[in-house]
Scaffold this motif. Structure first.
Motif, short mmCIF file in Angstrom:
data_model
loop_
_atom_site.label_atom_id
_atom_site.label_comp_id
_atom_site.label_asym_id
_atom_site.label_seq_id
_atom_site.Cartn_x
_atom_site.Cartn_y
_atom_site.Cartn_z
N UNK A 1 0.79 -1.14 0.09
CA UNK A 1 -0.09 -0.09 -0.03
C UNK A 1 0.88 1.12 -0.22
N UNK A 2 2.07 1.29 0.40
CA UNK A 2 2.94 2.47 0.23
C UNK A 2 3.21 2.62 -1.19
N UNK A 3 3.42 1.63 -1.72
CA UNK A 3 3.74 1.85 -3.43
C UNK A 3 2.58 2.08 -4.10
N UNK A 4 1.53 1.90 -3.73
CA UNK A 4 -0.07 2.18 -4.40
C UNK A 4 -0.48 0.80 -4.99
N UNK A 5 0.05 -0.37 -4.81
CA UNK A 5 -0.44 -1.72 -5.35
C UNK A 5 -1.82 -2.20 -4.59
N UNK A 6 -1.93 -1.77 -3.13
CA UNK A 6 -3.02 -2.35 -2.26
C UNK A 6 -3.71 -1.07 -1.74
N UNK A 7 -4.76 -1.27 -1.22
CA UNK A 7 -5.56 0.00 -0.21
C UNK A 7 -5.00 -0.06 1.04
N UNK A 8 -4.68 1.12 1.56
CA UNK A 8 -4.24 1.27 2.92
C UNK A 8 -5.07 0.42 3.94
N UNK A 9 -4.09 -0.36 4.76
CA UNK A 9 -4.55 -1.13 5.80
C UNK A 9 -4.40 -0.86 7.01
N UNK A 10 -3.18 0.02 7.34
CA UNK A 10 -2.90 0.18 8.73
C UNK A 10 -1.95 -0.68 9.32
N UNK A 11 -1.47 -2.09 8.50
CA UNK A 11 -0.44 -2.68 9.06
C UNK A 11 0.72 -2.06 8.96
N UNK A 12 1.70 -2.53 9.95
CA UNK A 12 2.91 -1.84 10.09
C UNK A 12 4.07 -2.59 9.47
N UNK A 13 5.23 -2.25 9.26
CA UNK A 13 6.39 -2.80 8.73
C UNK A 13 7.00 -3.44 9.94
N UNK A 14 6.97 -4.98 9.96
CA UNK A 14 7.56 -5.36 11.03
C UNK A 14 9.15 -4.94 11.51
N UNK A 15 9.08 -4.63 12.76
CA UNK A 15 10.56 -4.19 13.40
C UNK A 15 11.12 -2.99 12.87
N UNK A 16 10.44 -2.42 11.81
CA UNK A 16 10.95 -1.22 11.15
C UNK A 16 10.19 0.04 11.64
N UNK A 17 8.53 -0.17 11.45
CA UNK A 17 7.71 1.02 11.83
C UNK A 17 7.66 1.30 13.39
#
Length: 503
Positions: free
Chosen positions: A351-367
């Motif tokens: 969803x950051x690069x626009x392939x999926x709708x925004x869901x609010x899931x975080x990037x594990x260990x990075x966000x």
């Protein structure tokens, strides 16, 4: 006709080249390679997360609190808590984990109920899914992911050992999952609901559910996700914006558009660490959901590929552990955790690069996410613990070949896999003289052996060894398990050296 021989230059030995692939295969063949890979990837992702959270949150933190280190300090505290949980999970015996799986799952469900009560749970970012204790937020839905995965793996491994039918595999796992889904939707939190749906699908797939039934379950979960996405106003707006990106560039689509601008500014090598422009109040949640955009802006395409490569290496290692460990519970649990981390990272990047709708899931260990970071480190600690139960690793550790990290933490030596002990852990037959609970299929399989034992003449039965006073004799195969594993590891090393010699 003979081939011409190229002579080496006089006074200089011919160079001996070894391809990179051969070196990697040689290193991976080492007994504790999986353990070292998990620890290394966890350390690299954790350090990268701390650095990027500091860079992405410094401007917003200074504007709110007058200090650029407020959010970074909070993230660092949860990282320390996560490292403690990592060590605890690394030292935790697997049999205790299985025994505590259901009580921990019940506790997590109770927490999900309590967080919905006004005055106990608090609202943050439009979701009543937090406990606030001393100014620190705790998200029980993150805990429920781990407890549901561990209890589900224990339940399915036990049912597989009892050769349960389809109904035994689906009940009570699927009804329990529906209860958790309902409680999290009431918060509401669509991202966590999607993550739990992925965990449920992974559990059923690796437990050997028939393909047709699995497809029906996946179709039902997908239909439920679509209905949930279209019933709430903010969720349906995100779907419409994803289908038509230019419909609302200054409203619903503002965040996604700014993320694409950040990735475009980064180019190949990025603007440099700390040089992001989007974090100056252009990109909302730059330190959290959209931190991958800041990575692309500051570290460029090279940094994005490096992050994806680390997650790819983690997935490779997780599936490798699942294929090597002999315990069915460990196989299902490791594979489920691996798919969960992979899916959450893929959805966030998508969803950051626009392939999926925004869901609010975080990037594990990075966000930036306190509870999420601590829980992810706990999961990686369990993966590292299970990696030490590979047969080659057990043999190497039993012979004293532990690494510096293991000696530093004084990690216990894992025991070889025993079907008898696994049966005790799942509540099955516990051996002679002790009663256990076995399923109908297990009792039916053991009935012919019991009848043959009763009809056998007493004189034909083997007498116990007098020198051991009824204990297992020296020929007991359970005592030679470690030696057999050591011989197997030595044979594998010999074959590896032979392959390298032929190359």
């Amino acid at each position: 006709m003979t081939e011409p021989v190229t002579a080496a230059r006089p006074g200089r030995a011919a160079p001996r080249r070894r391809p990179v692939r051969a070196k990697f295969e040689t290193w991976v063949d080492r007994p504790l390679a999986s353990f070292h890979l998990i620890v290394t990837v966890a350390a690299l992702l954790t350090i990268l997360g701390l650095v990027m959270v500091l860079s992405a949150s410094s401007v917003e933190a200074y504007a709110e609190d007058g200090s650029a280190y407020t959010m970074f300090t909070r993230q660092a505290i949860f990282t320390v808590v996560g490292l403690v949980l990592f060590v605890v999970a690394l030292r935790l015996p697997i049999r205790i984990l299985r025994k505590m799986s259901f009580p921990l799952f019940v506790v997590s469900v109770i927490l999900l109920v309590l967080v919905l009560i006004p005055g106990i749970g608090t609202v943050a970012q439009g979701t009543r899914g937090w406990f606030t204790i001393g100014g620190v937020g705790l998200q029980p839905s993150e805990i429920s992911k781990v407890t549901f995965a561990v209890w589900g793996a224990h339940l399915l491994a036990s049912r597989r050992a009892e050769r349960a039918d389809l109904k035994g595999l689906l009940i009570p796992l699927v009804p329990a999952a529906m209860v958790i889904f309902f409680l999290i939707v009431m918060q509401p939190d669509l991202g966590t609901t999607v993550a739990l749906g992925i965990i449920l699908m992974a559990l059923l797939w690796f437990a050997g559910l028939p393909v047709k039934v699995f497809g029906s379950v996946v179709g039902g979960l997908f239909l439920a996700a679509v209905v949930l996405a279209l019933t709430a106003g903010y969720r349906s707006a995100r779907i419409q914006q994803w289908l038509n990106p230019g419909s609302d560039p200054q409203g619903t689509g503002y965040q996604s558009r700014q993320a694409l601008y950040s990735l475009a500014d980064g180019g190949l090598f990025g603007l440099g660490l700390g040089q992001s422009r989007a974090k100056w109040s252009y990109l909302p949640n730059a330190h959290n959901d959209f931190i991958f955009a800041i990575i692309g802006e500051e570290l460029g395409l090279v940094g994005c590929i490096a992050v994806i490569g680390l997650f790819g290496l983690l997935v490779f290692t997780g599936l490798r552990i699942a294929a090597r460990v002999p315990d069915p519970f460990m196989k299902i649990l490791v594979a489920t955790f691996t798919v969960w981390i992979l899916a959450q990272a893929a959805i966030n990047i998508g969803y950051v690069i626009g392939l999926l709708p925004v869901t609010g899931l975080q990037l594990p260990l990075v966000s930036a996410g306190g509870t999420s970071t601590a829980i992810t480190l706990l999961v990686l600690g369990l993966l590292a613990n299970i990696s030490r139960h590979e047969p080659e690793a057990v043999a190497a550790l039993a012979s004293g070949h532990d690494g510096k990290f293991g000696r530093l933490l004084r990690l216990p030596v894992p025991e070889p896999y025993s079907p008898v002990k696994a049966s005790q852990a799942r509540g099955g037959p516990r051996g002679p003289g002790r009663q256990g609970v076995a399923g109908p299929a297990a009792r039916q399989a053991l009935a012919p052996q019991a009848r043959r034992r009763e009809s056998e003449p007493r004189a034909a039965r083997p007498a116990p060894d007098r020198h051991t006073s009824g204990r297992p004799s020296a020929r007991d195969p359970r005592r030679g398990a470690a030696a057999d594993m050591a011989r197997s590891a030595a044979a594998r090393d010999a074959r590896s050296r032979e392959r390298r010699h032929h190359r």
